[in-house]
Design an enzyme around this catalytic site. Structure first.
Site, PDB file in Angstrom:
ATOM      1  N   HIS A  49       0.844  -1.191   0.000  1.00 35.34           N
ATOM      2  CA  HIS A  49       0.000   0.000   0.000  1.00 35.34           C
ATOM      3  C   HIS A  49       0.882   1.245   0.000  1.00 35.34           C
ATOM      4  O   HIS A  49       1.963   1.241   0.603  1.00 35.34           O
ATOM      5  CB  HIS A  49      -0.919   0.011   1.236  1.00 35.34           C
ATOM      6  N   ASP A  78      -7.792  -4.943   0.083  1.00 31.12           N
ATOM      7  CA  ASP A  78      -8.263  -5.730  -1.055  1.00 31.12           C
ATOM      8  C   ASP A  78      -8.016  -7.225  -0.873  1.00 31.12           C
ATOM      9  O   ASP A  78      -8.698  -8.043  -1.486  1.00 31.12           O
ATOM     10  CB  ASP A  78      -7.571  -5.264  -2.336  1.00 31.12           C
TER      11      ASP A  78
END
Length: 371
Positions: A253, A307
Site C-alpha cells: 500500500h 483488497d
C-alpha cells in the site's frame, strides 16, 4: 522544481475526516478507531459521522436512516437505461453513466449533504438492478423497512439476508467508506474545485475507481486465490511470482507500512462467511498466502491491504467479481461527498504544474519543405 511522481507525499488540503497512521497501521474516522466503528457502529451511523463530524443521537440516527430509505428508488428513465444497456457492459460504466444521468435531472439548489444522501441511497439500487437485468431476473425494488446494508443484499438476491451476511455487509461498507486522499477522492476534488456540480465530481471518482490499480485490486486478489487452487501449492506459487518480478495481489500500500487494519477486520469476517458457506478451502488458501507473504514481504514492510480479504468477503456474499468495484463505490460515495463538502468550504482551483523537458525555439518549416 521538485518532481513528485503520483503526487506522493504531497498534501492538497487539511482534513478532519480521516487520519491514517501508515507506520503503526491505524485508521480513524473523525477521530474514532476503525476497530471500534467496525465492532459497534453501522453504515448509517458511520455515514452520519463522516458527513457531519459527530456520532448522531437517537433522533438524528433515525432521521438519516429514514432519509436514506426514502431516496433509494431511481427515476424510471434510469431503470429503462439499465434495461436497454448491453448486458455485457462493465458495471462501473453503467454506474458512472447512471450517476451522470441523475445529475442531468437534478437542478435543485439543495444543500450538498442532501445530494450526498440521494447518491448514497441510489447507488446500490443502480448496481442491483443492472445485475439482475443482465442475468434475466426481475428487478427487486428497495424495501424501506431494511437497513442500508440489508436492503442492498435483498435487492441483489431477491430474499432477505441472514444476520451474518447483513452484519458482514455492514462492516465491509464501513471499512470502505473513506481512506483520505486516494486517487478517486482526489479526482472528485479536482472536478469540485472548478465549482462544477456534485454529480460531475462523483462521476470522476467512479471513473478513477474503475481502474485495476484502485477499485479492481480486490477482484485480482480473489482471482489469485482461485488460480492457486490448493493450500499445498501456495508457497511454490508465491516464490515463482516473486522470482519473476510479479506482485502478490492484495499486498502492499502507498501509505501503510504495516498490516492494513481493514484487512485484519475483514479476515475474521471472511473466515466466518467461509464456514457458513462451506468455502473454507478458498479461505485457507488466502490465509496461507497471507502467512507466507508476510514472512517474505514483511521484511520490506509490505503487508496485506484491504483488497486482500475484501474480494473473498464480496464473493462469499454473492457478488460477481466484476461488481466488486461498484460495491466499493457504494461505500466510498460517503467519503467522496464528505471530502467535496469539506474542500468547498475553503475552495481553491486545483492546478498543479508540469516540468517541461522539450525543446525551445524550434523553427517552423512550411509543409512543402518537410521531409
Amino acid at each position: 522544481m521538485e518532481l513528485r511522481k503520483g503526487l506522493e507525499d504531497i498534501a492538497i488540503k487539511e482534513t478532519e475526516i480521516t487520519y491514517i497512521d501508515g507506520v503503526l497501521g491505524r485508521l480513524y474516522y473523525r477521530g474514532y478507531s476503525i476497530y471500534d466503528l467496525a465492532e459497534f457502529s453501522n453504515f448509517e451511523e458511520t455515514a452520519y459521522l463522516i458527513w457531519f463530524g459527530k456520532l448522531p443521537n437517537k433522533k438524528e440516527l433515525q432521521e438519516i436512516k429514514e432519509a436514506l430509505a426514502e431516496e433509494r428508488e431511481i427515476p424510471e428513465y434510469i431503470t429503462e437505461f439499465i434495461k436497454n444497456v448491453r448486458k455485457d457492459a462493465n458495471p462501473m460504466d453503467v454506474l458512472r453513466t447512471a450517476v451522470s444521468m441523475l445529475g442531468i435531472e437534478d437542478r435543485s439548489n439543495e444543500e450538498l449533504w442532501k445530494k450526498a444522501v440521494k447518491l448514497t441511497a441510489k447507488i446500490p439500487t443502480i448496481i442491483s438492478y443492472f445485475d439482475r437485468v443482465r442475468k434475466g431476473l426481475d428487478i427487486v425494488h428497495p424495501d424501506p423497512s431494511l437497513s442500508h446494508a440489508e436492503n442492498f443484499l435483498y435487492m441483489m438476491r431477491g430474499e432477505k439476508p441472514n444476520p451474518i451476511d447483513s452484519r458482514t455487509m455492514d462492516v465491509a461498507m464501513i471499512l470502505h467508506m473513506d481512506h483520505e486522499m486516494n486517487a478517486s477522492t482526489f479526482a472528485c476534488l479536482v472536478v469540485a474545485s472548478t465549482l462544477s456540480d456534485l454529480y460531475s465530481a462523483i462521476t470522476a471518482g467512479i471513473s478513477a475507481l474503475k481502474g485495476p490499480l484502485h477499485g479492481g485490486a480486490n477482484a485480482e486478489a480473489l482471482k489469485q486465490f482461485m488460480e492457486i487452487g490448493s493450500k499445498d501449492k501456495v508457497e511454490e506459487y508465491i516464490l515463482k511470482k516473486l522470482e519473476s518480478g510479479q506482485r502478490i495481489m492484495g499486498f502492499g500500500h502507498r501509505i501503510y507500512k504495516a498490516y492494513d487494519p481493514r484487512a485484519k477486520i475483514l479476515k475474521e469476517y471472511a473466515r466466518n462467511l467461509a464456514k457458513e458457506k462451506g468455502k473454507m478451502e478458498l479461505f485457507e488458501i488466502a490465509e496461507k498466502v497471507d502467512e507466507i507473504g508476510c514472512k517474505i514481504l514483511g521484511k520490506k514492510n509490505i503487508y496485506p491491504n484491504v483488497d486482500f480479504y475484501a474480494g473473498l468477503v464480496f464473493y462469499f456474499l454473492g457478488f460477481d467479481p466484476d461488481l466488486f468495484p461498484t460495491v466499493f463505490a457504494s461505500s466510498r460515495i460517503v467519503g467522496w461527498t464528505a471530502h467535496v463538502m469539506e474542500y468547498l468550504k475553503d475552495n481553491k482551483l486545483i492546478r498543479p504544474k508540469a516540468i517541461y523537458k522539450g525543446e525551445i525555439g524550434r523553427k517552423y518549416i512550411n509543409i512543402e519543405n518537410r521531409e
